[in-house]
Design a protein around this motif. Structure first.
Motif, mmCIF file in Angstrom:
data_model
loop_
_atom_site.group_PDB
_atom_site.id
_atom_site.type_symbol
_atom_site.label_atom_id
_atom_site.label_comp_id
_atom_site.label_asym_id
_atom_site.label_seq_id
_atom_site.Cartn_x
_atom_site.Cartn_y
_atom_site.Cartn_z
ATOM 1 N N CYS A 35 0.930 -1.166 -0.161
ATOM 2 C CA CYS A 35 -0.101 -0.202 0.006
ATOM 3 C C CYS A 35 0.951 1.332 0.009
ATOM 4 O O CYS A 35 0.358 2.539 -0.283
ATOM 5 N N PHE A 36 2.079 1.032 0.439
ATOM 6 C CA PHE A 36 2.755 2.332 0.793
ATOM 7 C C PHE A 36 3.697 2.737 -0.330
ATOM 8 O O PHE A 36 3.849 4.368 -0.666
ATOM 9 N N ASP A 43 -2.254 -1.295 -6.789
ATOM 10 C CA ASP A 43 -2.795 -0.652 -8.121
ATOM 11 C C ASP A 43 -2.765 -1.703 -9.114
ATOM 12 O O ASP A 43 -3.594 -1.614 -9.899
ATOM 13 N N THR A 44 -1.868 -2.243 -9.173
ATOM 14 C CA THR A 44 -1.564 -3.380 -10.256
ATOM 15 C C THR A 44 -2.456 -4.633 -10.116
ATOM 16 O O THR A 44 -2.350 -5.362 -10.956
ATOM 17 N N VAL A 45 -3.100 -4.879 -9.181
ATOM 18 C CA VAL A 45 -3.957 -5.820 -8.897
ATOM 19 C C VAL A 45 -5.413 -5.442 -9.222
ATOM 20 O O VAL A 45 -5.926 -4.635 -8.355
ATOM 21 N N TYR A 71 -2.699 8.415 -2.405
ATOM 22 C CA TYR A 71 -3.910 8.069 -2.987
ATOM 23 C C TYR A 71 -4.769 9.181 -3.483
ATOM 24 O O TYR A 71 -5.581 8.968 -4.333
ATOM 25 N N SER A 72 -4.182 10.505 -3.405
ATOM 26 C CA SER A 72 -5.054 11.713 -4.017
ATOM 27 C C SER A 72 -4.663 11.554 -5.595
ATOM 28 O O SER A 72 -3.890 10.983 -5.992
ATOM 29 N N PRO A 73 -5.789 11.976 -6.052
ATOM 30 C CA PRO A 73 -6.047 11.837 -7.850
ATOM 31 C C PRO A 73 -4.551 12.791 -8.300
ATOM 32 O O PRO A 73 -4.156 12.284 -9.574
ATOM 33 N N ASP A 74 -4.136 13.518 -7.696
ATOM 34 C CA ASP A 74 -2.983 14.292 -8.282
ATOM 35 C C ASP A 74 -1.678 13.872 -7.899
ATOM 36 O O ASP A 74 -0.758 14.348 -8.355
ATOM 37 N N ASP A 117 1.297 11.610 -8.625
ATOM 38 C CA ASP A 117 2.126 11.093 -9.785
ATOM 39 C C ASP A 117 2.827 9.634 -9.179
ATOM 40 O O ASP A 117 3.557 9.622 -8.487
ATOM 41 N N VAL A 118 2.124 8.399 -9.565
ATOM 42 C CA VAL A 118 2.469 7.326 -9.219
ATOM 43 C C VAL A 118 3.907 6.860 -9.511
ATOM 44 O O VAL A 118 4.688 6.386 -8.688
#
Length: 267
Positions: A64-65, A70-72, A89-92, A94-95
């Motif tokens: 989670c960190f 996200d890949t699952v 986890y905010s929309p802005d 950058d993963v």
């Protein structure tokens, strides 16, 4: 919420820099709940170990960190996880940038099928940290030095990373994570595929890196957790049962379930 972060009693006050915080984190894989209301603070000064039997949720929580879940496709994460006070986890968020700041070392060493040099140089190059060869040379050498691998690798930088021994490959993966200048390093059972000598080298390396990075390690090996960490969280059946100073968790745990696991009643 304070009740979700049980801390061993009597802990001396210490100056710590909280790097990441998790509050009331739940994870579902489809209808199955893998993690239940977990809250923890991760500091830069301490190595934090997650222990517990197989399937207890410790690796799920670690993932989670840096949003590896996200890949699952079936994974759903709720709650709040922050890096330096910012919700990851905010929309802005950058993963790609997040995963550069929060590096990951996996259970099985996974060097790229490239040269030792390119394994290290690849990340800084794509993240724009360095482009010119002299700059990359400096990053490659300093990363390999930090990973305790320079003396073994300096004369074979053009050889494939996959030609190294398992222990060397894992240190190469740690050097690769360090090369992009992360703030946090997550390690998911980094020694489980290694022999005792290679394991000892990784443990020494973790100790040397402490304080430079916030480090979180998932391990099945309780002796390893006792050796390398200052904070330990014990997980069971998707819940964090107890969290506190490693010395307290291993010698004077508060919860009966922790004591039973530490003494080998189950696991």
């Amino acid at each position: 919420m304070a009740h979700n972060v049980p801390v061993a009693a009597g802990r001396a006050a210490e100056a710590v820099t909280t790097k990441m915080t998790a509050r009331d984190v739940n994870v579902f894989y489809g209808a199955k709940q893998a993690l239940k209301n977990v809250s923890i603070d991760v500091s830069r000064e301490n190595v934090t170990a997650f222990i517990g039997p197989s399937g207890c949720g410790k690796s799920t929580f670690l993932r989670c960190f840096n949003r590896m879940n996200d890949t699952v496709d079936s994974a759903q994460v709720s709650g709040r996880i922050q890096l330096d006070g910012k919700d990851i986890y905010s929309p802005d968020m950058d993963v790609v940038q997040l995963r550069a700041r929060v590096g990951m070392v996996f259970q099985k060493p996974n060097p790229f099928p490239k040269s030792i040099y390119e394994n290290i140089a690849y990340g800084p190059r794509i993240h724009g940290l360095a482009r010119a060869k002299p700059d990359l040379d400096i990053i490659v050498e300093s990363s390999l030095r930090r990973a305790g691998l320079w003396d073994e690798a300096k004369d074979r930088l053009n050889e494939s990373g996959t030609a190294m021994s398992g222990g060397q490959q894992q240190r190469l993966c740690i050097a690769r994570a360090i090369a992009v200048d992360p703030e946090v390093i997550l390690m998911d059972e980094p020694c489980s595929a290694l022999d005792p000598i290679a394991t000892a080298k990784i443990e020494e390396l973790i100790d040397e890196l402490r304080g430079k990075y916030a480090i979180v390690i998932v391990t099945h090996n309780m002796q390893q957790a006792a050796r390398v960490s200052q904070k330990t969280a014990f997980f069971h059946l998707g819940s964090m049962v107890e969290y506190g100073d490693t010395s307290m968790i291993f010698t004077n745990p508060v919860q009966t379930r922790t004591k039973d696991y530490i003494t080998g009643r189950y696991g």
